[in-house]
Design an enzyme around this catalytic site. Sequence first.
Site, PDB file in Angstrom:
ATOM      1  N   HIS A  83       0.817  -1.218   0.000  1.00  0.00           N
ATOM      2  CA  HIS A  83       0.000   0.000   0.000  1.00  0.00           C
ATOM      3  C   HIS A  83       0.849   1.265   0.000  1.00  0.00           C
ATOM      4  O   HIS A  83       0.352   2.341  -0.321  1.00  0.00           O
ATOM      5  CB  HIS A  83      -1.052  -0.009   1.123  1.00  0.00           C
ATOM      6  CG  HIS A  83      -0.561   0.358   2.489  1.00  0.00           C
ATOM      7  ND1 HIS A  83      -0.200  -0.567   3.438  1.00  0.00           N
ATOM      8  CD2 HIS A  83      -0.398   1.566   3.084  1.00  0.00           C
ATOM      9  CE1 HIS A  83       0.156   0.057   4.556  1.00  0.00           C
ATOM     10  NE2 HIS A  83       0.052   1.340   4.363  1.00  0.00           N
ATOM     11  N   ASP A 219       1.164  -7.633   2.378  1.00  0.00           N
ATOM     12  CA  ASP A 219       1.302  -6.200   2.093  1.00  0.00           C
ATOM     13  C   ASP A 219       2.772  -5.790   1.896  1.00  0.00           C
ATOM     14  O   ASP A 219       3.372  -5.149   2.751  1.00  0.00           O
ATOM     15  CB  ASP A 219       0.659  -5.416   3.246  1.00  0.00           C
ATOM     16  CG  ASP A 219       0.343  -3.982   2.849  1.00  0.00           C
ATOM     17  OD1 ASP A 219       0.880  -3.515   1.837  1.00  0.00           O
ATOM     18  OD2 ASP A 219      -0.439  -3.333   3.570  1.00  0.00           O
ATOM     19  N   SER A 645       4.036   2.263   8.408  1.00  0.00           N
ATOM     20  CA  SER A 645       3.800   1.250   7.390  1.00  0.00           C
ATOM     21  C   SER A 645       5.075   1.011   6.604  1.00  0.00           C
ATOM     22  O   SER A 645       5.745   1.953   6.185  1.00  0.00           O
ATOM     23  CB  SER A 645       2.709   1.708   6.429  1.00  0.00           C
ATOM     24  OG  SER A 645       1.488   1.316   6.957  1.00  0.00           O
TER      25      SER A 645
END
Length: 710
Positions: A83, A219, A645
């Site tokens: 992402h 991810d 992230s």
Amino acid sequence: MKRLLLSLAILLTSAMAFAGEGMWIPMLLQYNEKEMQEMGMRITADDIYSINHSSLKDAIVLFGGGCTGEIVSDYGLLLTNHHCGYDWIQKHSSVEHDYLTDGFWAMDRSQELPCPGLTVTILREMRDVTDQVLYHVTEEMTEEKRQATIDQAIKDIIAEVEKTTNYKVSIKPFFLGNEYYLLLNEVFRDVRLVGCPPSNIGKFGGDTDNWVWPRHTGDFSVFRVYADKDGHPANYSADNVPYKPAQHLQISLKGADEGDFAFVFGYPARTSEYLPAVAVDQEANVIDPIAVDLRGKILDVYNTYQEKDRKVRIQYASKHAGLGNGWKKWMGVTEGINHFHGVEKKRFYEESFQEWCLASRQRYLYINLLKDFEQKYKELEPYRVAYTYLSNAGLNIEIIDFAGKFNKLSEVTSDTPQEEVDKMLASLRKASETFFKDYYQPIDEEVARTMLAEYLNNQPADFRPGFLNDIKDVDDYVKTLFSKSMFADEEKVNNFIDNFKPSKAKKLQKDPALIAYQSLINFYSEEVNPKMSAINNDLARLQRLYMKGQMLMEPEKRFSPDANFTLRVTYGKVEGFKPQDGKNFRHFTTLEGIMEKENPDIYDYVVEPKLKELYNNKDYGRYADKDGTMHVAFTASVHTTGGNSGSPILNADGQLLGLNFDRCWEGTMSDLVYDPDICRNISVDIRYVLFIIDKFAGAKNLIAEMDIVE
Ligand code: ARG
Ligand code: ASP
């Protein structure tokens, strides 16, 4: 009774040796070293951050402007989340080359895709400059004078340091302006996309599973940092070579067991752990619900059209993920704050703070703080609400936002230097190309109708931009907006750019989309912002004092500064959690769970045939866990936030266990109130990442350059 329980809970938490909370400054990590080692860490603070020799920090990067990444080879190979790479993957995607759906793998370096505009920033050094920055500051100064004094000091210090270095120099406030640190950064500008799995691996579970555990998202995406021949940052060039870091991360194939020590090293963006109760209440119960409601309505429109058309689905994928991420998180924040009594806990703490203030005359500075907070936040509320409408219901109308890019051009006169005009036109040409590639007018029209109606129904006339007050009928207005504005039509926009003359600037000023944009912006800069900044200035002073007061009240406590997009270390244990009576979450998920969730009819839960085949054959190679299954993701009690992230989660030896990518629903409130029992971060297991790269994609070239410890 509830009160008594609460106070007990607070006492217990503060008496415990480790509460999980805290985002620590790497250069000060020696103060945490003992605790980290007692929890199981086998390396030293100096192995993590040092300026005298290479350390783990040399492998950690700020990826773009909003994520973290880590370098895992001597050839600048970088891992981050899917992402985080999403925008870049999407930019390289079209119906013909649909890397979002199919994934992408460069089988040799010549196939890697340049990403102009993408940067990777590496911290070289950090210094405490508090004394220098605050040297001329006095308690009596007004907030404006204080800020001006600080700004000047910062400018001077930076200018001085810049004489001695080629690195990018900046200074940032910590502890709400009580401390200041200088950062020396190196910014790499040639970063290329190397690989990414298909979205039904990299975004498996999609927005449905987002912010939720149990999770099965692979991810991750892979990039490479390039430098010039001397290893220095350079613009893209075919002659650039892979960047050789001072240190890269080793990768562990051992996995993590319940209770194991783990730490995350990365760039948390923003937390507000020291806000007063009134602010937390406002955020969770006034602002977030409004944003959730507005964005929810926009997402409904997106969904309707995205389901109908593959092209539209690709076009709106990134926009949907962006809006949907905040939408869902804020719902969780409201729920978490209320369910776990975040506001009451703060109020309780404030009572003891007030008692502390009253206990000594010398604490007079702090005595009115909480009362002042109440009043200031009350004053602030309508403006925050106005801002929430403006940004969500106003600027999410794409045609209006896009028109805004032409605002400067609309002011061009025959006196504007040609060079300046040419520059504007060149950048607008690019902006137009980007905009129309992913623009679908029926969506925008429906969003405009919905949002403008919301705006008119819910904001009083004096809290709305002027153009809204002239609207008699929303449907009519929207029809005119889209038929009269040139910004809905690519050809018209490009013609306008190609044939631009200063005499045509006036035409722009009559365009209804630009008029709406200017009205929104003027409303912001004339009505909302001046009031908000004035109140926020006062609040900044109160916050700074409150922070200082809290530190004085608890001199034994180690405080960690709120996240501010600087490199931090946070640590805890690999562990599951019990968010509710009867609910007990295990700390990891496996490939079995992907098969359980599989549903060929639901986009978020489609499973790639190749992955299924690997699963059926249990073809996991050396990436299987000792229990024989393929672990996909795991939770830990490590304090993280947005920006974390892509951060590495590392084991006791500083080896890579996984990539952090999310938090669990019940604990999304951790930016405001951290609760060690329910706040968990979610990481994708590095063994799953390698399994996908190796077995699924067959990119053995990438595996070969990594430093894997069995
Ligand atoms: N919630 C995660 C973070 O805030 C991941 C978001 C991306 N995933 C998604 N399905 N939109 O950013
Ligand atoms: N998913 C977040 C990010 O993109 C991480 C988090 O908020 O926990 O940084």
